[in-house]
Design a protein around this motif. Structure first.
Motif, short mmCIF file in Angstrom:
data_model
loop_
_atom_site.label_atom_id
_atom_site.label_comp_id
_atom_site.label_asym_id
_atom_site.label_seq_id
_atom_site.Cartn_x
_atom_site.Cartn_y
_atom_site.Cartn_z
N SER A 112 -9.58 5.25 4.67
CA SER A 112 -8.15 5.51 4.49
C SER A 112 -7.57 4.70 3.34
O SER A 112 -7.99 3.56 3.08
N TYR A 113 -6.59 5.29 2.68
CA TYR A 113 -5.86 4.65 1.59
C TYR A 113 -4.38 5.02 1.74
O TYR A 113 -4.04 6.04 2.35
N ARG A 114 -3.53 4.21 1.12
CA ARG A 114 -2.10 4.53 1.06
C ARG A 114 -1.65 4.58 -0.40
O ARG A 114 -1.95 3.67 -1.17
N ALA A 115 -0.93 5.62 -0.75
CA ALA A 115 -0.31 5.72 -2.07
C ALA A 115 1.17 5.44 -1.92
O ALA A 115 1.87 6.13 -1.16
N ALA A 116 1.66 4.40 -2.62
CA ALA A 116 3.08 4.04 -2.59
C ALA A 116 3.70 4.50 -3.90
O ALA A 116 3.46 3.91 -4.95
N ILE A 117 4.49 5.56 -3.83
CA ILE A 117 5.06 6.19 -5.02
C ILE A 117 6.53 5.83 -5.14
O ILE A 117 7.34 6.14 -4.26
N ASN A 118 6.90 5.16 -6.24
CA ASN A 118 8.30 4.78 -6.45
C ASN A 118 9.20 6.01 -6.53
O ASN A 118 8.87 6.98 -7.21
N VAL A 133 -3.96 -5.15 8.05
CA VAL A 133 -3.67 -3.80 8.51
C VAL A 133 -2.61 -3.20 7.59
O VAL A 133 -1.67 -3.88 7.19
N ASP A 134 -2.77 -1.93 7.24
CA ASP A 134 -1.79 -1.29 6.36
C ASP A 134 -0.42 -1.33 7.02
O ASP A 134 -0.26 -0.98 8.20
N LYS A 135 0.60 -1.73 6.25
CA LYS A 135 1.93 -1.95 6.83
C LYS A 135 2.68 -0.66 7.14
O LYS A 135 3.67 -0.69 7.88
N VAL A 136 2.24 0.46 6.59
CA VAL A 136 2.93 1.73 6.84
C VAL A 136 2.19 2.61 7.84
O VAL A 136 2.75 3.06 8.83
N PHE A 137 0.91 2.84 7.61
CA PHE A 137 0.15 3.78 8.44
C PHE A 137 -0.78 3.09 9.44
O PHE A 137 -1.46 3.77 10.21
N ARG A 138 -0.86 1.75 9.39
CA ARG A 138 -1.52 0.93 10.40
C ARG A 138 -3.04 1.11 10.45
O ARG A 138 -3.66 0.78 11.47
#
Length: 334
Positions: A38-44, A148-153
């Motif tokens: 898993s990965y998270r993309a944080a898009i401004n 732990v990922d702060k958005v999707f855990r």
């Protein structure tokens, strides 16, 4: 200093989260690769510097030779070198789109189809629903192996941010400047043979930058808005009939209301080879067909053409794919 870890995530989109319009909101996307990582993309979606609204462009039928250089779908993270001729993005040098066509949108507003999050939803939610769709997100990697990922855990924390233009910055963000390291979002829908591209930039960023550092060229004028360029690349014959060497040409048009002195103007190919325009004046509304010679090359596997003014600043640029170049004898229009 340029971005520390620049590259691209090749994944599937599995969920998304909107963070509203306060503070420093992002549009968050949860992605997975072929191994289930898993990965998270944080898009401004909002700038910390004034003006706060981002510039955007969404291309529903993106065609560019860089798509041929991307890593395999679902392969996860790939580091990219910050140089031309690779899959790396550069909003100024890569001829990905026409900057004068970018518009602004607020991050989040009541209602539908009226903010940047809505725009992103159109493509991302479609990619989530289509299990054959591939998502490529460019930017700088982040993560902490023990967190732990702060958005999707999910664990470990891993992802990508700076999914926007990363040059021509001001203030404390100037240290992030670099060339061939811009962020972006590409979505591939194989059933339609279609690429969708979304590119974002801050209004505070400059569109003429140093070819080495990516810093703003202070003396450069701002780019014209709304298609007001004096000269534009109108067409090119990249694959003439017959064996090599072929008689390739590039056609330019003067879109202004005044004659243009062509002395000092140049074309640049994908390898940065320069071709001087013929001396003389180009009258308003007229075209000139420029024969290709002296090492300037329009490759049949896709390429780009850039128009430079007498100061060496980019005025216009186009790109074409290998598929377009295979049409022998056909002039490509841009």
């Amino acid at each position: 200093m340029p971005l520390n870890q620049y590259g691209v995530l090749a994944c599937r989109a599995v969920e998304r989260r909107r963070e509203g319009g306060d503070d420093s909101p992002h549009y968050q996307v949860h992605l997975t690769d072929n191994d289930g990582t898993s990965y998270r993309a944080a898009i401004n979606v909002l700038s910390q510097q004034s003006p706060s609204e981002l510039l955007y462009i969404a291309l529903d039928d993106f065609r560019h030779p860089m798509t041929q250089l991307l890593p395999p779908a679902g392969s996860g993270w790939t580091s990219l070198p910050s140089r031309a001729g690779t899959a790396s993005l550069d909003f100024i040098r890569g001829n990905l789109f026409d900057p004068s066509q970018m518009r602004t949108l607020p991050p989040e507003l009541p209602g539908v189809d009226n903010d940047l999050a809505d725009l992103l939803d159109h493509s991302v939610e479609r990619a989530i629903a289509d299990r054959t769709a591939s998502v490529y997100i460019f930017g700088q990697r982040f993560g902490e192996p023990a967190a732990v990922d702060k958005v999707f855990r999910f664990r470990p924390s891993d992802g990508i941010h700076d999914v926007h233009m990363n040059q021509g910055n001001t203030g404390r963000f100037r240290e992030d400047d670099g060339v061939w390291q811009d962020g972006g979002l590409l979505l591939h829908f194989p059933a339609e043979s279609r690429w969708i591209a979304i590119f974002l930039a801050f209004q505070s960023q400059a569109w003429h930058t140093d070819d080495t550092t990516g810093h703003t060229i202070a003396a450069a004028p701002p780019p014209p808005a709304g298609g007001e360029e004096t000269l534009r690349i109108l067409a090119a014959l990249v694959n003439p009939v017959g064996p090599a060497p072929e008689a390739e040409t590039v056609t330019l048009v003067n879109t202004s209301a005044a004659p243009v002195d062509l002395n000092g103007w140049h074309l640049s190919d994908q390898q940065q080879q320069l071709l001087a325009l013929p001396a003389g004046r180009l009258e308003p509304g007229t075209t000139i067909v420029v024969p290709v010679h002296n090492g300037f090359h329009l490759g049949n596997h896709g390429g780009s053409i850039t128009l430079l003014d007498p100061a060496g600043l980019k005025v216009h640029g186009v790109a074409y794919t290998e598929q377009q170049a295979q049409r022998e004898g056909q002039t490509l229009t841009f």
